[in-house]
Design an enzyme around this catalytic site. Structure first.
Site, PDB file in Angstrom:
ATOM      1  N   ARG A   1      -9.734  21.667   4.421  1.00  0.00           N
ATOM      2  CA  ARG A   1     -11.029  21.657   4.696  1.00  0.00           C
ATOM      3  C   ARG A   1     -11.791  22.822   3.991  1.00  0.00           C
ATOM      4  NH1 ARG A   1      -8.536  18.543   8.189  1.00  0.00           N
ATOM      5  NH2 ARG A   1      -9.878  16.875   9.243  1.00  0.00           N
TER       6      ARG A   1
ATOM      7  N   GLY B   1      -2.066  12.704   0.806  1.00  0.00           N
ATOM      8  CA  GLY B   1      -2.834  12.049   1.346  1.00  0.00           C
ATOM      9  C   GLY B   1      -4.453  12.699   1.738  1.00  0.00           C
TER      10      GLY B   1
ATOM     11  N   SER C   1      -8.670   6.427   9.842  1.00  0.00           N
ATOM     12  CA  SER C   1      -8.060   7.985   9.796  1.00  0.00           C
ATOM     13  C   SER C   1      -9.338   8.702   9.737  1.00  0.00           C
ATOM     14  CB  SER C   1      -7.364   8.232   8.349  1.00  0.00           C
ATOM     15  OG  SER C   1      -7.159   9.630   8.227  1.00  0.00           O
TER      16      SER C   1
ATOM     17  N   GLN D   1      -9.632  11.594   8.608  1.00  0.00           N
ATOM     18  CA  GLN D   1      -9.714  12.078   7.153  1.00  0.00           C
ATOM     19  C   GLN D   1     -10.916  11.420   6.308  1.00  0.00           C
ATOM     20  OE1 GLN D   1      -6.002  12.410   5.220  1.00  0.00           O
ATOM     21  NE2 GLN D   1      -4.986  13.714   6.952  1.00  0.00           N
TER      22      GLN D   1
ATOM     23  N   SER E   1      -8.663  10.037  16.535  1.00  0.00           N
ATOM     24  CA  SER E   1      -8.413  11.724  16.231  1.00  0.00           C
ATOM     25  C   SER E   1      -9.661  12.578  16.320  1.00  0.00           C
ATOM     26  CB  SER E   1      -7.802  11.783  14.662  1.00  0.00           C
ATOM     27  OG  SER E   1      -6.589  10.904  14.714  1.00  0.00           O
TER      28      SER E   1
ATOM     29  N   ASP F   1       0.378  12.957  14.625  1.00  0.00           N
ATOM     30  CA  ASP F   1       1.223  13.655  13.755  1.00  0.00           C
ATOM     31  C   ASP F   1       2.620  14.117  14.341  1.00  0.00           C
ATOM     32  OD1 ASP F   1       0.289  12.982  11.289  1.00  0.00           O
ATOM     33  OD2 ASP F   1      -1.128  14.814  11.167  1.00  0.00           O
TER      34      ASP F   1
ATOM     35  N   LYS G   1       0.854   6.597   6.638  1.00  0.00           N
ATOM     36  CA  LYS G   1       1.182   7.793   6.325  1.00  0.00           C
ATOM     37  C   LYS G   1       2.016   7.875   5.194  1.00  0.00           C
ATOM     38  CE  LYS G   1      -1.050   9.902   9.609  1.00  0.00           C
ATOM     39  NZ  LYS G   1      -2.335  10.984   9.464  1.00  0.00           N
TER      40      LYS G   1
ATOM     41  N   ARG H   1       7.726  15.243   7.625  1.00  0.00           N
ATOM     42  CA  ARG H   1       7.645  15.288   8.685  1.00  0.00           C
ATOM     43  C   ARG H   1       8.875  14.171   9.440  1.00  0.00           C
ATOM     44  NH1 ARG H   1       3.484  17.972  10.205  1.00  0.00           N
ATOM     45  NH2 ARG H   1       1.445  17.417   9.348  1.00  0.00           N
TER      46      ARG H   1
ATOM     47  N   LYS I   1       6.208  19.753   1.160  1.00  0.00           N
ATOM     48  CA  LYS I   1       4.726  19.302   1.288  1.00  0.00           C
ATOM     49  C   LYS I   1       3.712  19.914   2.373  1.00  0.00           C
ATOM     50  CE  LYS I   1       2.517  14.988   2.570  1.00  0.00           C
ATOM     51  NZ  LYS I   1       1.474  15.022   1.675  1.00  0.00           N
TER      52      LYS I   1
END
EC number: 2.5.1.19
Length: 410
Positions: free
Chosen positions: A29, A71, A146, A148, A174, A292, A319, A366, A390
């Site tokens: 961000r 992503g 999402s 995002q 989220s 997550d 994801k 993850r 990552k």
């Protein structure tokens, strides 16, 4: 690279201290905001692949921008290039990235006047973006997508001539990540509001020079909460964390308290302490705001021999892999009784864990890190272990520091 992980019996972690780099979510961000407002200086940024890809794309001038598996970068850069007047790019990524939907964000940007077309399949990358001067300010977007997508619009909003007013349609997903984005804008004295289902960001062409320090990554901390829960005894200190955090995954403190892990804060240090062998028979959690950490939690529950029912997981299917299906396959190999739906996961309690199982990682960082703590209970093999770069390149070295036996195998 395949790694075999194991520990000694009665494994304990005594007064270990680790430095975790900055949050990938906050870093990406802030990198975008820095591109819009170059007089911002950043400190403690993430050293993850995703953040490096983001930084390279923002500083480069190539026509084809390849963000590989990142992503977050795909979503944020779609908005960034759409409002970058006069710039034309093709935004693409890995094979998996071309299977991850982008249509909702593209349609939202098109409502504002953006010029975006699909190079191959409609609704998916790669996409061609012709940067425009954006004067429209009102947009509707589904609220259950999402976060995002929403954050991408919010981040570029200050540079739009009339700012932005986003109406979220339906139940919001989220929320902490949306609030993180707004808080970072507020830190730069950019005016915002979030009332009901309407988010407004007001235009601001210039901001004062400022150093923005990124808090360390709570998603990365989740694996050490898991270690503390599974170890016989554990005291693990992590830098640099805040008791009051912008990151939704800070919910780990209350979740792992239910599994015998106490969290203490002193200055910028967070210390995890295994308090007892107390554990519930079954853990029921709604993770709509923190999807997550689902992988970490379900693996911890398997290691503790308890069941869990996790809901609010619908975004996991788009994801790095379909995480729900990946969890079902890999946990079943370990002997777990697990079932999944489109938005939930149910694990039945069991004390049986099969040893020396090869865990597939599906190009998903993850998956590798969430399963690693199980080595406290049984030897385990992590396939393609380098995928951790990552988000957390130092992960395996940090596991060695804590006393894990980590060896490369064929």
């Amino acid at each position: 690279m395949n790694l075999k992980l194991s520990t000694n019996s009665q494994f304990t972690i005594d007064n270990s201290q680790l430095n975790i780099t900055g949050s990938k979510s906050e870093t990406n961000r802030l990198l975008l905001l820095q591109a819009l407002f170059p007089n911002i200086t950043l400190a403690n940024t993430s050293n993850s692949d995703d953040s490096e890809v983001m930084q390279k794309a923002l500083k480069g001038n190539e026509e084809i921008v390849d963000i590989h598996h990142a992503g977050t970068a795909m979503r944020f850069l779609t908005a960034y290039f759409a409002v970058n007047e006069g710039r034309e790019v093709v935004l693409t990524g890995s094979q998996r990235m071309t299977e991850r939907p982008i249509k909702v964000l593209v349609e939202a940007l098109e409502q504002l006047g953006a010029k975006i077309s699909y190079e191959k399949e409609v609704g998916y990358p790669p996409i061609r973006i012709k940067g425009q001067k954006i004067t429209a300010s009102k947009v509707n977007i589904p609220a259950n997508v999402s976060s995002q997508y929403i954050s991408a619009l919010l981040l570029v909003a200050p540079k739009l001539e009339n700012g932005i007013e986003i109406t979220l349609v339906g139940e919001i997903t989220s929320v902490p990540y949306i609030k993180m984005t707004l808080a970072l804008l507020n830190d730069l004295d950019i005016k915002t509001s979030f009332e009901g289902n309407v988010i407004t960001v007001y235009p601001k062409q210039e901001v004062a020079s400022k150093v923005m320090t990124v808090e360390s990554d709570w998603s990365s901390a989740s694996y050490f909460f898991s270690l503390a829960a599974l170890a016989e005894n554990a005291t693990i200190s992590l830098n640099s964390y805040k008791k009051t955090s912008l990151q939704g995954d800070s919910a780990l403190v209350e979740i792992y308290k239910q599994m015998g892990v106490e969290t203490h804060f002193e200055g910028n240090k967070m210390t995890l302490v295994k308090q007892s062998d107390f554990k519930p028979e079954n853990l029921t959690l709604e993770l709509n705001n923190t999807p997550d950490i689902a992988q970490t939690i379900v693996v911890t529950c398997l290691g503790l021999g308890i069941g869990c029912h996790l809901t609010g997981l619908h975004t996991l299917k788009i994801k790095e892999t379909d995480r729900l299906e990946a969890l079902r396959i890999e946990l079943t190999k370990l002997g777990a009784n697990i079932s999944v739906t489109n938005d939930s996961l149910t694990l039945l309690a069991s004390n049986q864990i099969n040893p020396d199982i090869k865990i597939g990682t599906y190009n998903d960082h993850r998956m590798a890190m969430a399963f690693a703590p199980l080595a406290i209970k049984v030897p385990i093999i992590i396939e393609n272990a380098e995928v951790v770069s990552k988000s957390y390149p130092d992960f395996w070295e940090d596991m060695k520091k804590l006393g894990f036996n980590v060896s490369e195998i064929l």
